[in-house]
Design an enzyme around this catalytic site. Structure first.
Site, short mmCIF file in Angstrom:
data_model
loop_
_atom_site.label_atom_id
_atom_site.label_comp_id
_atom_site.label_asym_id
_atom_site.label_seq_id
_atom_site.Cartn_x
_atom_site.Cartn_y
_atom_site.Cartn_z
N GLY A 1 22.66 77.80 -11.13
CA GLY A 1 23.55 77.15 -12.10
C GLY A 1 23.01 75.82 -12.58
O GLY A 1 23.03 75.52 -13.78
N ARG B 1 17.92 73.29 -18.07
CA ARG B 1 16.99 73.82 -19.06
C ARG B 1 17.66 73.97 -20.43
O ARG B 1 17.04 73.70 -21.47
CB ARG B 1 16.43 75.16 -18.60
CG ARG B 1 15.52 75.06 -17.37
CD ARG B 1 14.92 76.41 -17.02
NE ARG B 1 14.05 76.87 -18.09
CZ ARG B 1 13.69 78.14 -18.29
NH1 ARG B 1 14.20 79.08 -17.50
NH2 ARG B 1 12.88 78.47 -19.27
N CYS C 1 21.14 81.80 -3.89
CA CYS C 1 20.93 83.14 -4.44
C CYS C 1 19.48 83.59 -4.29
O CYS C 1 19.21 84.68 -3.79
CB CYS C 1 21.34 83.18 -5.91
SG CYS C 1 21.08 84.79 -6.68
N CYS D 1 21.57 86.52 -2.94
CA CYS D 1 21.52 87.74 -3.75
C CYS D 1 20.17 88.45 -3.71
O CYS D 1 20.11 89.66 -3.49
CB CYS D 1 21.83 87.41 -5.22
SG CYS D 1 22.98 86.07 -5.50
N LYS E 1 18.84 89.58 -0.13
CA LYS E 1 19.85 90.56 0.32
C LYS E 1 19.64 91.90 -0.38
O LYS E 1 19.69 92.96 0.25
CB LYS E 1 21.24 90.00 0.03
CG LYS E 1 22.42 90.90 0.35
CD LYS E 1 22.87 91.73 -0.84
CE LYS E 1 23.28 90.92 -2.04
NZ LYS E 1 24.52 90.20 -1.89
N TYR F 1 32.49 89.96 1.88
CA TYR F 1 31.43 90.81 1.35
C TYR F 1 30.09 90.57 2.03
O TYR F 1 29.29 91.50 2.21
CB TYR F 1 31.32 90.67 -0.17
CG TYR F 1 30.74 89.37 -0.66
CD1 TYR F 1 29.39 89.25 -0.91
CD2 TYR F 1 31.56 88.26 -0.92
CE1 TYR F 1 28.85 88.06 -1.37
CE2 TYR F 1 31.03 87.08 -1.39
CZ TYR F 1 29.67 86.98 -1.62
OH TYR F 1 29.14 85.80 -2.06
N ILE F 2 29.81 89.32 2.44
CA ILE F 2 28.54 89.05 3.12
C ILE F 2 28.48 89.81 4.43
O ILE F 2 27.45 90.41 4.78
CB ILE F 2 28.36 87.54 3.35
CG1 ILE F 2 28.25 86.79 2.02
CG2 ILE F 2 27.10 87.28 4.20
CD1 ILE F 2 28.19 85.29 2.16
N GLU G 1 27.99 93.59 3.89
CA GLU G 1 26.65 93.86 3.39
C GLU G 1 25.63 93.83 4.52
O GLU G 1 24.79 94.74 4.65
CB GLU G 1 26.28 92.84 2.31
CG GLU G 1 27.02 93.05 1.00
CD GLU G 1 26.76 91.97 -0.02
OE1 GLU G 1 27.01 92.22 -1.22
OE2 GLU G 1 26.30 90.86 0.36
N ARG H 1 38.91 89.61 11.96
CA ARG H 1 40.09 88.94 12.52
C ARG H 1 41.33 89.82 12.45
O ARG H 1 42.17 89.79 13.35
CB ARG H 1 40.35 87.62 11.79
CG ARG H 1 39.31 86.55 12.04
CD ARG H 1 39.65 85.27 11.30
NE ARG H 1 40.91 84.71 11.76
CZ ARG H 1 42.03 84.66 11.04
NH1 ARG H 1 42.05 85.15 9.80
NH2 ARG H 1 43.12 84.12 11.53
N ASP I 1 29.52 77.11 -6.68
CA ASP I 1 30.18 77.26 -5.39
C ASP I 1 30.78 75.97 -4.86
O ASP I 1 31.71 75.99 -4.06
CB ASP I 1 29.18 77.79 -4.35
CG ASP I 1 28.77 79.23 -4.63
OD1 ASP I 1 29.19 79.77 -5.67
OD2 ASP I 1 28.04 79.81 -3.81
N LYS J 1 39.51 103.74 -9.46
CA LYS J 1 40.88 103.43 -9.87
C LYS J 1 40.85 102.65 -11.18
O LYS J 1 40.09 101.69 -11.33
CB LYS J 1 41.60 102.62 -8.79
CG LYS J 1 43.03 102.24 -9.16
CD LYS J 1 43.68 101.36 -8.12
CE LYS J 1 44.08 102.12 -6.88
NZ LYS J 1 44.90 101.28 -5.96
N HIS K 1 27.29 113.57 -18.74
CA HIS K 1 27.43 114.58 -17.70
C HIS K 1 26.07 115.13 -17.29
O HIS K 1 25.22 115.34 -18.14
CB HIS K 1 28.30 115.73 -18.22
CG HIS K 1 28.57 116.80 -17.23
ND1 HIS K 1 29.41 116.61 -16.16
CD2 HIS K 1 28.07 118.06 -17.13
CE1 HIS K 1 29.45 117.73 -15.45
NE2 HIS K 1 28.64 118.63 -16.02
N GLU L 1 31.14 109.19 -15.50
CA GLU L 1 31.95 109.92 -16.48
C GLU L 1 33.40 110.05 -16.04
O GLU L 1 34.29 110.26 -16.87
CB GLU L 1 31.37 111.31 -16.73
CG GLU L 1 31.47 112.27 -15.56
CD GLU L 1 30.93 113.65 -15.89
OE1 GLU L 1 31.46 114.30 -16.80
OE2 GLU L 1 29.95 114.07 -15.23
#
Length: 583
Positions: A104, A110, A131, A136, A139, A276-277, A280, A297, A404, A499, A546, A551
């Site tokens: 960031g 830049r 990252c 990222c 990982k 998520y960490i 993963e 937990r 962050d 979903k 397909h 799809e």
């Protein structure tokens, strides 16, 4: 008009020296002799925080930006930029001074330089931030390795043999070295891109001056602090892994950063966390052959995600052999046994013995330790995050923050977008007055096994906002065609779950969630549609590809029976002509 001279001198190797603006600072690359379980980026902040006492006793070595694999090592690179500055702004060393060289911060720097602004970035660690170095990118490399392991395990279902033989093996050290070389190359690319953009690089630990009009940079290896003044200051320091309190936890566990410094695959791993960490890392370790426990937990992981993906992942992790230890209320203590293995004691009384590696992935904190926020008058909110408005503005004029360190949608692309828009607004002229990024409908991918893609509201959130009678939900669960030839019980085949959450008479799509093979790659296109206000009818109007898993989203039952209302500027419904550009 006066001329402002900015020179950047980079000498890679044992020492790095940079001269920035009218001030001079000398600092060395991050010492390879320090060893701890935090990334070099995290070390910058923690060294000035209450957590500093235990930094030197961890797994992760905080090596310099140009490590032993760097293509730039030993070379001398000199770049300079000569820009005009208005008399009114000549009282400052820089128009824009960025603290933190993560994705960031660099993106914002830049972009600002592209408008002719005098820009510098202060950083103590490797370029690219979390990252690139411990997030990222590495990982995803390990996720790829784990995915290959899964494919090899599956190959018998397609007529290939040899998996059980000694012909196939996995070398953790090989992929670690290859991964680290790749990261070092990215560090060099970031360095070159900054130089090519005319952005000065200042090495050291930054703190805000009490008047918030300057930044004090303390050289890494001693020497007097140097104060740089700037009309605009951006704080983009990111976050660092958090350790819970408990006997032996800091001494015998590593952080999620430390995972990337493991020299060999642990035989028995314990991953602590429900985010998520954690899922993963647990997925990677299990797929590559480590006996893995996931300690959470409460009842299940990813509780903030829609239940369809959280439940499906829970089932799949168990199918893969991950032992989920539930309702533990966290880790109480960790002890080291005579054979150097570890015993993990949980708050619910359970004990896990014979552990080779304990990885704490229980959360992160904002990296604000050395910034002198109180002295500069910068307001913080709960958790220590810097308080900002929709325009990345703090309560102090001329001081901004994003990424962050603010706790708003902690994703690298979000920080990049916010950084660029901030620079556009500050330096891009009247065309960009008032521009900002939106933190709504941000697509997110979790590189679990299988991956998860999600954007928008969960079903629970949609019902709370619009009312149950105003929400319509479409669901689908199926085995991907990849598993079609498998001669196993259908219930044993991994499932894809999807979903669509729609609201209102027009059935506006307000949430989309998917877990399964290819979820990570399919989400981006659907994200664009949802950002543009697509309805269920819009989804149905798109002819399916397909055979694919994606799809399913455009053929959800019942297909074509939703109210024919589009969210598009030019309707795609009922055989309408394709839109044409204005020429």
């Amino acid at each position: 008009m006066k001329l402002a001279w900015t020179m950047l001198l980079v000498v890679t190797g044992a020492n790095t020296i940079r001269y920035g603006g009218r001030r001079a600072g000398i600092a060395a690359a991050f010492s390879a002799n320090h060893r701890h379980n935090f990334s070099a980026a995290a070390y910058v902040s923690i060294a000035a925080s209450p957590d500093a006492a235990f930094l030197n006793s961890r797994v992760r070595p905080a090596f310099g930006r140009f490590g032993r694999h760097s293509a730039l090592r030993g070379r001398v690179v000199v770049s300079s930029s000569l820009t005009e500055s208005a008399d009114a702004d000549d009282q400052y060393d820089y128009d824009y001074l960025v603290i933190g060289a993560g994705s960031g911060g660099i993106a914002s720097a830049r972009r600002a330089a592209s408008y002719g602004a005098r820009v510098a970035v202060v950083e103590k660690a490797r370029l690219g931030g979390t990252c690139v170095n411990v997030g990222c990118v590495p990982k995803k490399v390990m996720w790829n390795a784990a995915s290959i392991a899964e494919t090899l395990h599956d190959m018998k279902h397609y007529g290939f043999s040899g998996y059980e033989s000694d012909a196939i093996s996995f070398d953790w050290g090989f992929i670690k070295e290859a991964r680290d070389m790749y990261i070092a190359r990215l560090n060099g690319i970031y360095e070159r891109n900054m130089g090519n953009s005319g952005v000065s690089s200042i090495i050291g630990t930054a703190s805000l001056a009490n008047d918030a009009k300057g930044v004090i940079v303390t050289p890494e290896e001693g020497g007097d602090p140097v104060t740089y003044t700037a009309k605009n200051i951006l704080i983009a320091t990111g976050g660092y892994p958090w350790f819970p309190e408990g006997e032996g936890i800091r001494e015998h566990a590593i952080s999620s950063d430390g995972f990337f410094e493991l020299e060999e695959l642990p035989g028995h791993s314990v991953v602590v966390g429900a985010g998520y960490i954690a899922v993963e890392l647990a997925g990677v370790l299990q797929a590559l052959g480590s006996e893995t426990n996931l300690v959470i937990r409460k009842e299940k992981a990813l509780r903030e995600f829609d239940e369809i993906v959280a439940d499906a992942l829970d089932d799949e992790m168990q199918r893969q052999g991950i032992t989920i230890v539930r309702n533990t209320n966290g880790v109480k203590s960790i002890t080291l046994d005579e054979d150097e293995s570890k015993t993990v004691h949980l708050n619910n009384g359970e004990v896990i013995e014979g552990v080779d590696s304990v990885i704490m992935a229980a959360g992160r904190k904002p990296l604000v330790g050395p910034l002198n926020l109180d002295g500069a008058g910068i307001e913080q909110r709960k958790g220590g995050y810097i308080a900002v408005n929709d325009f990345s503005e703090t309560n102090v004029k001329g001081v901004y923050a994003l990424g962050d360190v603010c706790g708003n949608t902690e994703l690298t692309p979000m920080a990049i977008a916010a950084g660029r828009r901030l620079a556009d607004r500050l330096f891009g002229g009247p065309d960009y007055a008032g521009v900002k990024v939106s933190y709504d409908n941000v697509p997110t991918v979790v590189f679990s096994h299988p991956p998860i893609g999600t954007i928008g509201m969960t079903e629970k959130e949609a019902i709370e906002k619009y009312g149950e009678d105003k929400v319509k939900v479409y669901r689908s669960k199926f085995a991907n065609l990849y598993y079609g030839p498998w001669q196993v019980d259908p219930d044993d085949k991994p499932k894809t779950a999807m979903k669509l959450i729609c609201a209102g008479e027009e059935e506006l799509v307000v949430g989309l969630h998917v877990i399964g093979m290819g979820a990570d790659e399919m989400l981006q296109g659907f994200g664009i549609a949802i950002k543009m206000g697509a309805t269920k009818a819009d989804f149905d109007s798109c002819i399916a590809l397909h055979p694919t898993a994606a799809e399913e989203f455009v053929t959800m039952f019942p297909w074509g029976l939703s109210k024919q209302v589009t969210g598009a500027k030019v309707s795609p419904l009922n055989g309408a002509d394709a839109p044409e550009p204005k020429l």
